[in-house]
Design a protein around this motif. Structure first.
Motif, PDB file in Angstrom:
ATOM      1  N   MET A   1       0.862  -1.180   0.000  1.00  0.00           N
ATOM      2  CA  MET A   1       0.000   0.000   0.000  1.00  0.00           C
ATOM      3  C   MET A   1       0.903   1.237   0.000  1.00  0.00           C
ATOM      4  O   MET A   1       1.884   1.286   0.734  1.00  0.00           O
ATOM      5  N   ASN A  69      -6.813   4.477   2.717  1.00  0.00           N
ATOM      6  CA  ASN A  69      -5.812   4.704   3.758  1.00  0.00           C
ATOM      7  C   ASN A  69      -5.295   6.135   3.791  1.00  0.00           C
ATOM      8  O   ASN A  69      -4.502   6.478   4.660  1.00  0.00           O
ATOM      9  N   HIS A  89      -9.455   7.449   6.000  1.00  0.00           N
ATOM     10  CA  HIS A  89      -9.653   7.828   7.396  1.00  0.00           C
ATOM     11  C   HIS A  89     -10.116   9.280   7.373  1.00  0.00           C
ATOM     12  O   HIS A  89      -9.579  10.090   6.621  1.00  0.00           O
ATOM     13  N   THR A  99     -16.269   7.623  11.281  1.00  0.00           N
ATOM     14  CA  THR A  99     -15.979   6.219  10.979  1.00  0.00           C
ATOM     15  C   THR A  99     -17.177   5.597  10.263  1.00  0.00           C
ATOM     16  O   THR A  99     -18.275   6.163  10.272  1.00  0.00           O
ATOM     17  N   LYS A 147      -1.329   5.422  12.559  1.00  0.00           N
ATOM     18  CA  LYS A 147      -2.090   4.229  12.180  1.00  0.00           C
ATOM     19  C   LYS A 147      -2.039   4.016  10.666  1.00  0.00           C
ATOM     20  O   LYS A 147      -1.806   2.886  10.195  1.00  0.00           O
ATOM     21  N   ALA A 148      -2.252   5.079   9.902  1.00  0.00           N
ATOM     22  CA  ALA A 148      -2.244   4.969   8.438  1.00  0.00           C
ATOM     23  C   ALA A 148      -0.865   4.535   7.938  1.00  0.00           C
ATOM     24  O   ALA A 148      -0.755   3.711   7.026  1.00  0.00           O
ATOM     25  N   LYS A 149       0.196   5.073   8.548  1.00  0.00           N
ATOM     26  CA  LYS A 149       1.554   4.677   8.148  1.00  0.00           C
ATOM     27  C   LYS A 149       1.793   3.197   8.456  1.00  0.00           C
ATOM     28  O   LYS A 149       2.390   2.477   7.645  1.00  0.00           O
ATOM     29  N   THR A 150       1.314   2.736   9.590  1.00  0.00           N
ATOM     30  CA  THR A 150       1.464   1.323   9.960  1.00  0.00           C
ATOM     31  C   THR A 150       0.716   0.440   8.965  1.00  0.00           C
ATOM     32  O   THR A 150       1.238  -0.579   8.505  1.00  0.00           O
ATOM     33  N   LEU A 151      -0.504   0.830   8.619  1.00  0.00           N
ATOM     34  CA  LEU A 151      -1.298   0.063   7.652  1.00  0.00           C
ATOM     35  C   LEU A 151      -0.621   0.019   6.280  1.00  0.00           C
ATOM     36  O   LEU A 151      -0.761  -0.958   5.545  1.00  0.00           O
ATOM     37  N   ALA A 152       0.103   1.078   5.953  1.00  0.00           N
ATOM     38  CA  ALA A 152       0.815   1.122   4.671  1.00  0.00           C
ATOM     39  C   ALA A 152       2.110   0.328   4.721  1.00  0.00           C
ATOM     40  O   ALA A 152       2.767   0.161   3.686  1.00  0.00           O
ATOM     41  N   GLY A 153       2.478  -0.141   5.909  1.00  0.00           N
ATOM     42  CA  GLY A 153       3.708  -0.913   6.045  1.00  0.00           C
ATOM     43  C   GLY A 153       4.959  -0.065   6.024  1.00  0.00           C
ATOM     44  O   GLY A 153       6.025  -0.505   5.652  1.00  0.00           O
TER      45      GLY A 153
END
Length: 154
Positions: A1, A69, A89, A99, A147-153
């Protein structure tokens, strides 16, 4: 992502500087979208997009450009709903997230308040923006950005 980006519905945004600071700290590109009145930035991580005048021109541009994301900052509930539908988000200017679970009620309350204003049952005033709102926004955006950065890996 891909790396998340931040899109700001900037025409009536009281937290432009705060959003930029959080984006800078997290290394995220931030794009301010408005009908005008925002100075361009020399910072390549800060983009300013001026859309033609029109009721939903900024909203439409944001929805067209935003990807799942990404983070959308707005007080506009219909825009929030459209961004959520795209997998974004969404955060209000007072630090309250929109949400999938909360957007239906937010839309219903917006419609109810509009009806009550039109019938004269209530006045059309929103509460004033307070220092505590600015602080809540900063904390919420920092958390959401991480959170968004974590989801993007990343």
């Amino acid at each position: 992502m891909p790396e998340p980006a931040i899109f700001v519905d900037a025409d009536a945004c009281p937290v432009k500087d705060e959003a930029r600071k959080v984006a800078e700290r997290l290394g995220l590109v931030i794009t301010y979208v408005s009908n005008g009145g925002i100075r361009p930035s020399r910072d390549p991580m800060v983009k300013v997009v001026v859309v033609p005048a029109g009721a939903d021109a900024a909203d439409d541009w944001i929805v067209e450009q935003a990807q799942p994301n990404d983070i959308v900052l707005t007080a506009d509930i219909p825009l929030a709903s459209r961004a959520i539908d795209k997998g974004c988000h969404v955060l209000g200017f007072m630090g309250k997230p929109f949400t999938p679970a909360s957007i239906g009620m937010a839309l219903a309350m917006r419609d109810l308040k509009q009806h009550l204003r039109e019938t004269g049952e209530i006045q059309g005033f929103n509460p004033g923006f307070q220092p505590a709102d600015r602080s809540a926004f900063l904390g919420a955006l920092d958390t959401l950005g991480r959170k968004a950065k974590t989801l993007a890996g990343k």
